[in-house]
Design an enzyme around this catalytic site. Structure first.
Site, PDB file in Angstrom:
ATOM      1  N   TYR A   4       0.832  -1.206   0.000  1.00  0.00           N
ATOM      2  CA  TYR A   4       0.000   0.000   0.000  1.00  0.00           C
ATOM      3  C   TYR A   4       0.864   1.253   0.000  1.00  0.00           C
ATOM      4  O   TYR A   4       1.819   1.347   0.757  1.00  0.00           O
ATOM      5  CB  TYR A   4      -0.935   0.023   1.225  1.00  0.00           C
TER       6      TYR A   4
ATOM      7  N   ARG B 118      -1.733  -2.803 -18.220  1.00  0.00           N
ATOM      8  CA  ARG B 118      -3.011  -2.089 -18.234  1.00  0.00           C
ATOM      9  C   ARG B 118      -2.953  -0.987 -17.190  1.00  0.00           C
ATOM     10  O   ARG B 118      -2.726  -1.251 -16.010  1.00  0.00           O
ATOM     11  CB  ARG B 118      -4.172  -3.018 -17.887  1.00  0.00           C
TER      12      ARG B 118
ATOM     13  N   THR C  69      -3.953   5.763 -21.952  1.00  0.00           N
ATOM     14  CA  THR C  69      -3.799   4.432 -21.381  1.00  0.00           C
ATOM     15  C   THR C  69      -2.326   4.072 -21.541  1.00  0.00           C
ATOM     16  O   THR C  69      -1.589   4.739 -22.269  1.00  0.00           O
ATOM     17  CB  THR C  69      -4.629   3.372 -22.136  1.00  0.00           C
TER      18      THR C  69
ATOM     19  N   ASP D  28      -6.641  13.285 -25.462  1.00  0.00           N
ATOM     20  CA  ASP D  28      -6.695  11.879 -25.060  1.00  0.00           C
ATOM     21  C   ASP D  28      -5.940  11.068 -26.108  1.00  0.00           C
ATOM     22  O   ASP D  28      -6.428  10.861 -27.222  1.00  0.00           O
ATOM     23  CB  ASP D  28      -8.158  11.434 -24.958  1.00  0.00           C
TER      24      ASP D  28
ATOM     25  N   LYS E 164      -2.051   0.218 -24.741  1.00  0.00           N
ATOM     26  CA  LYS E 164      -2.401   0.099 -26.166  1.00  0.00           C
ATOM     27  C   LYS E 164      -1.099   0.181 -26.982  1.00  0.00           C
ATOM     28  O   LYS E 164      -0.244  -0.661 -26.800  1.00  0.00           O
ATOM     29  CB  LYS E 164      -3.451   1.147 -26.523  1.00  0.00           C
TER      30      LYS E 164
ATOM     31  N   GLU F  16      -0.538   4.861  -0.524  1.00  0.00           N
ATOM     32  CA  GLU F  16      -1.314   6.087  -0.760  1.00  0.00           C
ATOM     33  C   GLU F  16      -0.421   7.323  -0.630  1.00  0.00           C
ATOM     34  O   GLU F  16       0.407   7.402   0.268  1.00  0.00           O
ATOM     35  CB  GLU F  16      -2.487   6.171   0.218  1.00  0.00           C
TER      36      GLU F  16
HETATM   37  C1  LIG Z   1      -9.221   2.979 -24.503  1.00  0.00           C
HETATM   38  C2  LIG Z   1      -9.581   4.389 -24.357  1.00  0.00           C
HETATM   39  C3  LIG Z   1      -9.868   4.954 -23.104  1.00  0.00           C
HETATM   40  C4  LIG Z   1     -10.144   4.132 -21.873  1.00  0.00           C
HETATM   41  O1  LIG Z   1      -9.219   3.285 -21.463  1.00  0.00           O
HETATM   42  P1  LIG Z   1      -9.571   2.100 -20.435  1.00  0.00           P
HETATM   43  O2  LIG Z   1      -8.234   1.732 -19.962  1.00  0.00           O
HETATM   44  O3  LIG Z   1     -10.269   1.064 -21.246  1.00  0.00           O
HETATM   45  O4  LIG Z   1     -10.427   2.668 -19.365  1.00  0.00           O
HETATM   46  C5  LIG Z   1     -10.037   6.314 -23.019  1.00  0.00           C
HETATM   47  N1  LIG Z   1      -9.972   7.088 -24.108  1.00  0.00           N
HETATM   48  C6  LIG Z   1      -9.739   6.579 -25.327  1.00  0.00           C
HETATM   49  C7  LIG Z   1      -9.672   7.513 -26.492  1.00  0.00           C
HETATM   50  C8  LIG Z   1      -9.557   5.221 -25.490  1.00  0.00           C
HETATM   51  O5  LIG Z   1      -9.362   4.725 -26.717  1.00  0.00           O
END
Ligand SMILES: *Cc1c(COP(=O)(O)O)cnc(C)c1O
Length: 443
Positions: free
Chosen positions: A80, A261, A252, A226, A255, A82
């Protein structure tokens, strides 16, 4: 086998066998997961085999390296922490602090950002934290319309972002399939949102972050970029970076960035405190330290020259795949791709996305069905197929393999219920995957 039995056994055998033989005996012993929970162990083995033997064209998926997987499955999950490094609420942080600091420093170096928060549990919580840092319930937010390729968290009605904020959206052009910045400007100046989102989840074209930054400035909005899908391309120099243009950059980590993750937020020094407070204590509790360590590993990998090659090859592969699909008469939203992602509109093939996705899966090619802009069909039974090249590029595949994949896709689309054909292709796919072993899952 429990520990006592194991000790008894080794005590019996040890005097009689040399160490090489002992190694063989230990190697044949079930792993503790297999011994503790054979059902989950078997399912993990089956999923691993599935990943190793099929072509994974889902554009949000990838293969994390063995090093990333090792950090993810480490004892760090037991701790932990925090707070932030140097300012924790629990003792015993001498190693965790170094790990988190390394992850942050590497994120800043890879993306050229002044500040990075590596604690968000995933992409969606990262976006939620960005809202929490700057918005109040009821504020107006503006993002790409979901059927145009936007993400749920950019104000879509079923998401908390659409329930707690007043959301307005811009769309891609019906003919062009692309975002029209003049339309974005017009809507933004009329609506005056607090937040303007750039980026999305089914966007095959380059996002003009500089153009978005100008519009945000003109209408007095904060610009949130994003880059969940494209952060690996940005890190590898294969897509323009929003860092320095956007107020907040969220992503993220699993990807194209090819880490564990997780999620990450980057911002200028000016917004650092607001972001950190929003993640903790605003939204989350203890950070997932095993993920932080794995992210540090992935970012170290992203600093290598080979990562640049990987990022550029993703784009070259997507272009080769798109070109061949076009030759086969597939219609692509926006007519092609600039990045890792291709959105196919199957209307002219007379096939719903789901039917082709299922047929392709039986032929060993894993895709996801997706709405296309202005889709007349329902989201759960849409007209499109979304594919991408990150995972196959990580396996080392190049343009010739993309041509092969497009040819298989064409054969399946022409005969979506020919089980014999699908089986034959699935066999060829297995052979191809054997020739391009995937990190972390193949053998
Ligand atoms: C995949 C994605 C997310 C969310 O990611 P998670 O890890 O699945 O919560 C947010 N924004 C965009 C543009 C994405 O493609």
């Amino acid at each position: 086998m429990c520990w006592d039995e194991y000790r008894w056994l080794t005590n019996q055998i040890l005097p009689w066998v040399d160490s090489a033989a002992l190694f063989v005996i230990l190697g044949a012993m079930p792993s503790s997961l297999e011994a503790t929970d054979p059902t989950i162990s078997r399912l993990i083995a089956q999923e691993t085999e599935r990943q190793a033997s099929k072509l994974r064209l889902i554009p949000s998926e990838n293969f994390a390296s063995s090093a990333v997987l090792a950090a993810t499955g480490s004892a760090l999950t037991n701790k932990y922490s925090e707070g932030y490094y140097g300012r924790r609420y629990y003792e015993g942080q001498e190693f965790i602090d170094q790990i988190e600091e390394l992850a942050i420093e590497r994120a800043k170096a890879v993306f050229g950002s002044a500040h990075a928060n590596v604690q968000p549990y995933s992409g969606s919580p990262a976006n939620l934290a960005a809202y929490l840092a700057f918005c109040k319930p009821g504020d107006k937010v503006m993002g790409l319309h979901l059927p145009s390729g936007g993400h749920l968290t950019h104000g879509w009605k079923v998401s908390i972002s659409g329930k707690f904020f007043e959301a307005v959206h811009y769309k891609v052009g019906k003919e062009s399939g692309r975002v029209d910045l003049d339309e974005v400007r017009e809507t933004a100046l009329r609506e005056r949102p607090k937040v303007l989102w750039a980026g999305g989840t089914a966007v095959p074209r380059t996002v003009d972050f500089a153009g978005f930054a100008e519009i945000a400035k003109e209408c007095g909005a904060l610009l949130f970029a994003d880059i969940a899908h494209i952060s690996g391309l940005v890190a590898g120099g294969a897509h323009p970076s929003p860092v320095g243009l956007a107020d907040v950059v969220t992503t993220t980590t699993h990807k194209t960035l090819r880490g564990p993750r997780g999620g990450m937020i980057m911002a200028s020094e000016e917004h650092a405190k607001a972001i950190d407070r929003a993640v903790f204590p605003g939204l989350q509790g203890g950070p997932h330290n095993h993920t932080t360590a794995a992210l540090a590993v992935a970012l170290h990998e992203a600093q290598q020259e080979s990562f640049k090659t990987y990022a550029h090859q993703i784009v070259r592969n997507a272009k080769a795949l798109a070109t061949r699909l076009l030759e086969h008469g597939f219609e692509l939203v926006s007519g092609g791709t600039d990045n890792h992602l291709i959105l196919i509109d199957l209307t002219n093939k007379g096939l719903p996305g789901k039917v082709l996705a299922k047929a392709l899966d039986s032929a060993g090619i894993v895709t996801n069905y997706n709405s296309v802009p202005y889709d007349p069909r329902k989201p759960f039974d849409p007209s499109g197929l979304r594919i991408g090249t990150p995972a196959v590029t990580t396996q080392g595949m190049c343009e010739p393999e993309m041509v092969k994949i497009a040819d298989w896709m064409q054969q399946v689309a022409d005969a979506p219920s020919d089980d014999g054909l699908h089986e034959r292709i699935a066999g060829d796919v297995r052979d191809l995957c054997k020739a391009f072993p995937a990190p972390g899952v193949s053998g």
